[in-house]
Motif scaffolding. Structure first.
Motif, short mmCIF file in Angstrom:
data_model
loop_
_atom_site.label_atom_id
_atom_site.label_comp_id
_atom_site.label_asym_id
_atom_site.label_seq_id
_atom_site.Cartn_x
_atom_site.Cartn_y
_atom_site.Cartn_z
N PRO A 11 0.80 -1.24 0.00
CA PRO A 11 0.00 0.00 0.00
C PRO A 11 0.82 1.28 0.00
CG PRO A 11 -0.14 -1.13 2.13
CD PRO A 11 0.52 -2.07 1.19
N GLU A 12 1.83 1.37 0.85
CA GLU A 12 2.61 2.60 0.93
C GLU A 12 3.52 2.74 -0.28
OE1 GLU A 12 5.29 5.20 4.10
OE2 GLU A 12 4.55 3.21 4.65
N ALA A 13 4.11 1.66 -0.73
CA ALA A 13 4.97 1.71 -1.91
C ALA A 13 4.16 2.09 -3.16
CB ALA A 13 5.66 0.37 -2.12
N ALA A 14 2.93 1.58 -3.25
CA ALA A 14 2.07 1.91 -4.38
C ALA A 14 1.77 3.41 -4.40
CB ALA A 14 0.77 1.12 -4.31
N LYS A 15 1.57 3.98 -3.22
CA LYS A 15 1.31 5.42 -3.12
C LYS A 15 2.53 6.22 -3.58
CE LYS A 15 -0.52 8.80 0.21
NZ LYS A 15 0.51 9.84 0.15
N GLU A 16 3.72 5.74 -3.24
CA GLU A 16 4.94 6.42 -3.67
C GLU A 16 5.13 6.34 -5.19
OE1 GLU A 16 7.34 8.26 -1.67
OE2 GLU A 16 5.39 8.22 -0.68
N VAL A 17 4.77 5.20 -5.78
CA VAL A 17 4.86 5.06 -7.24
C VAL A 17 3.93 6.08 -7.90
CG1 VAL A 17 4.38 3.55 -9.20
CG2 VAL A 17 5.57 2.66 -7.20
N GLU A 18 2.78 6.31 -7.31
CA GLU A 18 1.82 7.26 -7.85
C GLU A 18 2.29 8.70 -7.71
OE1 GLU A 18 -1.08 7.34 -9.31
OE2 GLU A 18 -1.87 5.32 -9.28
N GLU A 19 2.98 9.02 -6.60
CA GLU A 19 3.21 10.42 -6.25
C GLU A 19 4.66 10.88 -6.31
OE1 GLU A 19 1.57 10.95 -2.40
OE2 GLU A 19 -0.51 10.60 -3.03
N SER A 20 5.62 9.97 -6.27
CA SER A 20 7.02 10.38 -6.08
C SER A 20 7.93 10.02 -7.24
CB SER A 20 7.57 9.77 -4.78
OG SER A 20 6.82 10.23 -3.68
N PHE A 21 7.37 9.66 -8.39
CA PHE A 21 8.16 9.39 -9.58
C PHE A 21 8.00 10.53 -10.57
CE2 PHE A 21 8.71 5.05 -8.19
CZ PHE A 21 9.87 4.65 -8.82
N PHE A 22 9.11 10.97 -11.13
CA PHE A 22 9.08 11.89 -12.24
C PHE A 22 9.58 11.12 -13.46
CE2 PHE A 22 10.50 15.35 -14.96
CZ PHE A 22 9.42 16.20 -14.87
N VAL A 23 8.66 10.56 -14.21
CA VAL A 23 8.92 9.59 -15.27
C VAL A 23 9.63 8.40 -14.65
CG1 VAL A 23 9.74 9.24 -17.64
CG2 VAL A 23 9.10 11.53 -16.90
N ASP A 24 10.96 8.23 -14.88
CA ASP A 24 11.66 7.06 -14.34
C ASP A 24 12.48 7.38 -13.10
OD1 ASP A 24 13.44 8.63 -15.71
OD2 ASP A 24 14.53 6.97 -16.61
N ASP A 25 12.47 8.64 -12.66
CA ASP A 25 13.27 9.06 -11.50
C ASP A 25 12.42 9.09 -10.23
OD1 ASP A 25 15.91 9.61 -12.62
OD2 ASP A 25 14.89 11.17 -13.76
N PHE A 26 12.97 8.55 -9.15
CA PHE A 26 12.26 8.46 -7.87
C PHE A 26 12.96 9.30 -6.81
CE2 PHE A 26 12.13 6.37 -3.67
CZ PHE A 26 10.79 6.61 -3.37
N CYS A 27 12.20 10.08 -6.07
CA CYS A 27 12.69 10.83 -4.91
C CYS A 27 11.76 10.53 -3.74
CB CYS A 27 12.68 12.34 -5.18
SG CYS A 27 13.90 12.90 -6.36
N GLY A 28 12.29 9.93 -2.69
CA GLY A 28 11.44 9.58 -1.56
C GLY A 28 12.21 9.44 -0.28
N GLY A 29 11.55 8.91 0.72
CA GLY A 29 12.19 8.71 2.01
C GLY A 29 11.15 8.54 3.11
N HIS A 30 11.62 8.62 4.36
CA HIS A 30 10.73 8.48 5.51
C HIS A 30 11.36 9.18 6.72
CE1 HIS A 30 7.04 6.86 7.04
NE2 HIS A 30 6.90 6.08 5.98
N HIS A 31 10.59 9.23 7.79
CA HIS A 31 11.05 9.95 8.98
C HIS A 31 11.84 9.07 9.94
CE1 HIS A 31 8.67 13.31 7.62
NE2 HIS A 31 7.60 12.54 7.55
N THR A 32 11.76 7.74 9.78
CA THR A 32 12.55 6.83 10.60
C THR A 32 13.33 5.89 9.71
OG1 THR A 32 10.91 5.04 10.77
CG2 THR A 32 10.71 6.89 12.33
N LEU A 33 14.44 5.39 10.22
CA LEU A 33 15.28 4.50 9.43
C LEU A 33 14.57 3.20 9.11
CD1 LEU A 33 18.01 3.95 8.14
CD2 LEU A 33 18.85 3.14 10.36
N GLN A 34 13.86 2.65 10.08
CA GLN A 34 13.16 1.39 9.87
C GLN A 34 12.08 1.52 8.78
OE1 GLN A 34 11.38 -0.21 13.40
NE2 GLN A 34 10.59 -2.04 12.38
#
Length: 412
Positions: free
Chosen positions: A320-343
């Motif tokens: 679920p969370e990865a799918a949301k990132e694919v929808e919102e955090s890709f610029f064509v083939d480039d991905f920019c993402g992250g999270h607030h905790t290391l885990q």
């Protein structure tokens, strides 16, 4: 006193007051007449430039007239007639648009994609080229012109051995990956794509990319791109991606390896992607056809991005969370993402890799401001170079460089 050249070329000595901190330049009416300067009509009636320093100053800018002065309050003595069309265009450029208007053609492309796209046994997508049915018959012959351009390409490669070797390696990889194959039979509806090499010095992998020209005109004056829908613009807004990405304590970037070429084109449509090629002049010139989505075709970006969106939708329950990132955090083939905790960052990274792998996409060139997020990856999946994020359009290039250790951004 300074020497000033008038409009007719005559020299005059005038007194000038130079203020390096000033944001405007003014000239007296008498000086303008002496120099014979041409007047230009402005949309405003100006008062306030005078001998008293306390009075406000009117300045014309690209956004219209602005007033500035040292007094706390004053009456506005400027009648402003702004060009609202220019102002509206400015805000449209600066606005982060969350919704994009769909035309009837855009809606048709989405429906056509939904009806004709399928997942194969290995999880990869197979798509149809969105050909405009009413214009299909207008596509003329392209074989003779493409052959002549290929022969011209060979002559250029003969003069540059290094370029020729890179070109051959690129085309050999196409064949090794089964992204193109020999085509023996002619088809009534077919198109031959001229091709040439483009050197990308910034690339950390393949320096040379072969570009296929789907805009080359056929004998009828129509190209393949002329009879193909472009599809809606499904790219996420670059500013929105960056603003979101900068919020995370643990950040990373990656891109999809050969994104377009991981998507198969329906066999019947591959006849629109024919090319000429041979390994050496000892062999006859052969006809090949490209089997995957091809860079240079009008609909390529739409098809590739929509496949990612479809993949995210189909894998949403599992990731679920990865799918949301694919929808919102890709610029064509480039991905920019992250999270607030290391885990959480590690979990999202692992899920993204698995989600994309299920559709035949390999996420690579990982960079991060946290070494632990790269520790579990294979060496070939990591990028040692400074990350460069590029948006190519027909009139400009928008680049962003990121230093992951300092977490600093710079425009290039």
């Amino acid at each position: 006193m300074v020497g000033v050249k008038a409009a007719n070329g005559d020299q005059h000595h005038l007194r000038a007051l130079i203020d390096s901190g000033s944001q405007i330049s003014v000239i007296t009416e008498r000086a303008a007449q002496i120099l014979g300067l041409k007047r230009r009509r402005c949309k405003g009636t100006i008062f306030g430039v005078g001998p008293t320093s306390e009075e406000p100053i009117a300045q014309q800018t690209y956004l219209g007239w602005i007033l500035c002065g040292s007094v706390k309050s004053y009456q506005c003595n400027v009648m402003v007639h702004n060009n609202y069309d220019d102002l509206q265009r400015f805000w449209e450029c600066e606005d982060i648009s969350l919704e994009k208007e769909m035309t009837s053609e855009d809606e048709f492309c989405l429906q056509y994609f939904s009806k004709t796209t399928k997942r194969l046994e290995d999880g990869r997508f197979e798509v149809r080229l969105p050909i405009i049915e009413e214009l299909k018959h207008k596509l003329g012959s392209s074989k003779t012109t493409a052959l002549a351009q290929y022969q011209s390409l060979e002559r250029r490669l003969d003069q540059n051995i290094a370029l020729a070797n890179d070109y051959k390696r690129f085309m050999q990889e196409y064949m090794d990956l089964s992204h193109m194959e020999r085509s023996a039979s002619e088809r009534k509806m077919e198109f031959y794509l001229p091709h040439h090499g483009v050197i990308r010095d910034s690339s950390t992998t393949t320096k040379l990319r072969v570009v296929f020209n789907a805009s080359a005109k056929s004998s009828s004056g129509y190209s393949l791109n002329d009879i193909m829908y472009k599809g809606p613009n499904l790219q996420q807004d670059l500013q929105q991606i960056i603003l979101k990405w900068r919020q995370f304590k643990f950040a990373y970037t990656a891109d999809i390896e050969k994104m377009y070429r991981q998507i198969w084109v329906f066999p019947e449509d591959q006849a629109y992607q024919r090319i000429f090629w041979r390994e050496s002049k000892d062999q006859p010139v052969q006809v090949y056809q490209l089997k995957t989505v091809t860079y240079g075709e009008k609909a390529a970006s739409f098809l590739a991005i929509n496949c990612l969106k479809q993949l995210a939708a189909e894998e949403k329950k599992k990731y679920p969370e990865a799918a949301k990132e694919v929808e919102e955090s890709f610029f064509v083939d480039d991905f920019c993402g992250g999270h607030h905790t290391l885990q959480q960052s590690k979990q999202l990274q692992a899920d993204l890799i698995e989600l994309l792998k299920s559709g035949g996409f390999n996420l690579r060139k990982w960079r991060s401001n946290e070494k632990q997020l790269l520790a579990d990856l294979d060496t070939e999946q990591c990028d040692k170079q400074t990350y460069e994020f590029k948006h190519m359009e027909s009139t400009k290039t928008l680049g962003l460089s990121w230093d992951p250790q300092a977490f600093s951004l710079s425009w290039s």
